[in-house]
Enzyme design. Structure first.
Site, PDB file in Angstrom:
ATOM      1  N   LYS A  52       1.434  -1.311  -0.335  1.00  0.00           N
ATOM      2  CA  LYS A  52      -0.255  -0.189  -0.409  1.00  0.00           C
ATOM      3  C   LYS A  52       0.443   1.019   0.104  1.00  0.00           C
ATOM      4  O   LYS A  52       0.647   2.293  -1.243  1.00  0.00           O
ATOM      5  CB  LYS A  52      -1.168  -0.389   1.332  1.00  0.00           C
ATOM      6  CG  LYS A  52      -2.414  -0.848   1.008  1.00  0.00           C
ATOM      7  CD  LYS A  52      -2.795  -1.304   2.279  1.00  0.00           C
ATOM      8  CE  LYS A  52      -3.807  -2.748   1.712  1.00  0.00           C
ATOM      9  NZ  LYS A  52      -4.192  -2.926   3.084  1.00  0.00           N
ATOM     10  N   GLN A  96      -5.364  -1.781   9.170  1.00  0.00           N
ATOM     11  CA  GLN A  96      -4.939  -3.264   8.466  1.00  0.00           C
ATOM     12  C   GLN A  96      -5.582  -4.380   9.369  1.00  0.00           C
ATOM     13  O   GLN A  96      -5.482  -4.449  10.829  1.00  0.00           O
ATOM     14  CB  GLN A  96      -2.839  -3.571   8.326  1.00  0.00           C
ATOM     15  CG  GLN A  96      -2.071  -4.321   7.616  1.00  0.00           C
ATOM     16  CD  GLN A  96      -3.389  -4.908   6.572  1.00  0.00           C
ATOM     17  OE1 GLN A  96      -3.631  -4.291   5.789  1.00  0.00           O
ATOM     18  NE2 GLN A  96      -4.215  -5.746   5.979  1.00  0.00           N
ATOM     19  N   ASP A 119     -11.570   2.688   3.761  1.00  0.00           N
ATOM     20  CA  ASP A 119     -10.936   1.009   3.001  1.00  0.00           C
ATOM     21  C   ASP A 119     -13.201   0.722   2.557  1.00  0.00           C
ATOM     22  O   ASP A 119     -13.542  -0.524   2.456  1.00  0.00           O
ATOM     23  CB  ASP A 119     -11.329   0.428   4.469  1.00  0.00           C
ATOM     24  CG  ASP A 119      -9.655  -0.716   4.369  1.00  0.00           C
ATOM     25  OD1 ASP A 119      -9.277  -1.236   2.824  1.00  0.00           O
ATOM     26  OD2 ASP A 119      -9.146  -0.778   4.933  1.00  0.00           O
TER      27      ASP A 119
END
Ligand code: NDP
Length: 282
Positions: A52, A96, A119
């Site tokens: 990422k 995460q 997200d």
């Protein structure tokens, strides 16, 4: 002949588009910045986080890294999320997953400002997708849709079977296919006659989290197969939820693993990060 749907090529196109978009945004005084929070040192999470960060560097998005020890308490993590919610220069927040068991992941996700939830996991964004309002769409489902659209796969009126009903993959993918006017069936572990249900599919989305689960008995001739699963076999080789070798001559098109859905997830994350600085979006 079976067509290979190449996620590496399509994700590279999307990242290049985002890169150009970010340049324009920066010229207009809007600089996207993504905060990536990792708790603990799970090696798989470490790889995802690094990928990422690399993607951010490529498209010109600033990344702010927060690497916290495993012992971090839920309260400490929530305090950091709150701080980032209020930090003007941070436009996107990503925690995460998985988090250590002593932290309630749902609580953390709900603490992220929906306007920074790149997200797309927050209830407000999940709900927005459900009722057809603007919001962040979770990255893997958004990537699946782009794979289909950019490969010229017609969705409207087609039988789409999504196997898996998780909040981050199965359900949002089904909603996106419905939005594109597919005739959508969601199957799961309690579905009866799964093979028959899958054999109805013009488009089959395999997201059960079980290596090589889908063989040719599940596939209608000519179907488009999107393999979301990713598993490391003994010996290190990667495979998906679909037995690629067994089905490849039956289906019309298929995503490989690796190089299918995986790279799309990060490309769509970059797109969400760029969207996050556009006021008209959220
Ligand atoms: P979950 O474990 O959360 O969900 C799995 C789903 O599959 C559940 O809905 C479950 O049904 C269903 N299922 C399990 N076994 C069967 C069965 N025998 N028959 C029918 N349905 C079954 O997984 P995720 O949705 O998070 O992920 C799915 C896969 O996608 C995993 O392999 C994961 O690693 C991969 N993944 C890949 C990403 C990428 O970027 N490439 C990103 C995210 C995930 P029930 O609800 O009834 O239990």
């Amino acid at each position: 002949m079976t067509k290979l749907i190449d996620g590496k090529v399509i994700s590279a196109q999307i990242k290049d588009e985002v890169k150009q978009w970010v340049e324009v945004l920066k010229k207009g005084g809007k600089e996207p910045a993504l905060a990536v929070i990792q708790v603990g040192d799970d090696p798989a999470s470490g790889v995802y986080v690094n990928n990422k960060k690399k993607a951010c560097a490529y498209v010109g998005i600033r990344s702010l890294a927060y690497e916290l020890p495993w012992e971090t308490t839920e309260g400490e993590l929530l305090a950091l999320v709150d701080q980032l919610n209020n930090m003007a220069e941070c436009s996107g927040i990503l925690v995460q997953l998985p988090l250590p068991a002593h932290i309630d992941a749902d609580k953390v996700i709900e603490a992220i400002s929906p306007d920074k939830d790149v997200d797309g996991f927050h209830q407000r964004n999940a709900g927005a997708l459900c009722v057809g309002r603007p919001g962040f769409v979770s990255c893997t489902p958004a990537g699946i849709l782009q794979l289909l659209i950019r490969s010229g796969v017609e969705i409207a009126g087609k039988e789409c079977v999504v196997v898996g009903r998780s909040n981050i993959v199965g359900k949002p993918t089904a909603l996106l296919l419905l939005r594109e006017n597919g005739t959508v069936t969601i199957a799961h572990s309690k579905t009866q006659n799964l093979k028959e249900v899958c054999r109805r599919a013009d488009i089959l989305i395999a997201a059960v989290g079980k290596p090589k689960f889908f063989n040719r008995e599940y596939i209608k001739e000519g179907a488009v197969v999107i393999d979301v699963g990713i598993h490391r076999l003994e010996g290190g080789k990667l495979c998906g939820d679909v037995d690629f070798e067994d089905v490849k001559e039956i289906c019309g098109a298929i995503t490989p693993v690796p190089g299918g859905v995986g790279p799309m997830t990060i490309a769509m994350l970059m797109e969400n990060c760029a969207k996050a600085v556009c006021e008209t979006f959220s």
